[in-house]
Design an enzyme around this catalytic site. Structure first.
Site, mmCIF file in Angstrom:
data_model
loop_
_atom_site.group_PDB
_atom_site.id
_atom_site.type_symbol
_atom_site.label_atom_id
_atom_site.label_comp_id
_atom_site.label_asym_id
_atom_site.label_seq_id
_atom_site.Cartn_x
_atom_site.Cartn_y
_atom_site.Cartn_z
ATOM 1 C CG ASP A 10 -1.859 1.134 1.277
ATOM 2 O OD1 ASP A 10 -2.297 1.505 0.253
ATOM 3 O OD2 ASP A 10 -1.793 1.689 2.303
ATOM 4 N NE ARG A 11 0.885 7.730 -2.146
ATOM 5 C CZ ARG A 11 0.652 8.786 -2.979
ATOM 6 N NH1 ARG A 11 0.856 8.967 -4.168
ATOM 7 N NH2 ARG A 11 0.101 9.678 -2.155
ATOM 8 C CG ASP A 12 -1.284 8.010 0.659
ATOM 9 O OD1 ASP A 12 -0.048 8.333 0.542
ATOM 10 O OD2 ASP A 12 -2.160 7.999 0.162
ATOM 11 C CG HIS A 94 -12.723 4.729 -9.952
ATOM 12 N ND1 HIS A 94 -11.589 3.841 -10.399
ATOM 13 C CD2 HIS A 94 -12.911 5.622 -11.144
ATOM 14 C CE1 HIS A 94 -11.727 3.543 -11.680
ATOM 15 N NE2 HIS A 94 -12.266 4.875 -12.110
ATOM 16 C CB CYS A 101 -13.974 1.363 -9.781
ATOM 17 S SG CYS A 101 -13.335 1.475 -8.364
ATOM 18 C CG ASP A 130 -1.995 1.857 6.207
ATOM 19 O OD1 ASP A 130 -2.645 1.802 4.843
ATOM 20 O OD2 ASP A 130 -1.735 3.132 6.695
ATOM 21 C CE LYS A 131 -6.472 4.103 5.946
ATOM 22 N NZ LYS A 131 -5.115 4.506 5.852
#
Length: 163
Positions: A10-12, A94, A101, A130-131
């Site tokens: 994941d990024r953020d 999106h 989507c 992280d989620k």
């Protein structure tokens, strides 16, 4: 073609500091402590790296794809300095309030595309997120999820992968 083990990221919150709001300016794109050191350890074990990220700020007109791409270019350049690379960066632009989507996590379309394109060995691959939606997407395609606290050092969980 031989199947490849992959670390999906994941990024953020995993790669860069989660600020509690959209990160789209390069000046705000701060790589989390220990991130590249962790990837170096994983690369030594033969893993490749692919980023899977929701970027709903695009649909919400909070930032542009060009701004997001500038952050990704910064990340790719920093990785290159550490002799690392990302095979691909997949993103969903999106937001459920704007459109439906299949690519937005917890759906798995972006993972499915990456698995097919790069001949990923799902049984020996991991998704670091992280989620809960990151874990849900991983499980849908047979990849093992690892959830970390936002902005934590990924080295703290690498023993799970490298054991």
């Amino acid at each position: 073609m031989k199947k490849q083990a992959c670390i999906f990221l994941d990024r953020d919150g995993v790669i860069n500091f989660e600020r509690g709001e959209h990160t789209f300016l390069t000046k705000d794109f701060i790589i989390n402590e220990g991130f590249f050191e962790g990837l170096i350890r994983l690369k030594q074990k033969g893993y490749i790296f692919i980023i899977i990220t929701n970027q709903s700020g695009i649909a919400l007109n909070k930032y542009t794809e060009a701004q997001m791409n500038a952050c990704h270019a910064l990340l790719v350049d920093e990785a290159r300095i550490h002799d690392l690379k990302f095979e691909a960066i997949y993103y969903c632009p999106h937001h459920p309030s704007v459109s439906k989507c299949l690519c937005r996590k917890p759906d798995s379309l972006l993972l499915e595309k990456a698995i097919s394109r790069f001949n990923i060995d799902v049984e020996n691959s991991w998704f670091i997120g992280d989620k809960e939606r990151d874990a849900e997407a991983a499980i849908k395609v047979g990849v093992r999820p690892i959830l970390i606290a936002p902005n934590s050092n990924i080295n703290e969980i690498l023993n799970v992968i490298l054991k």
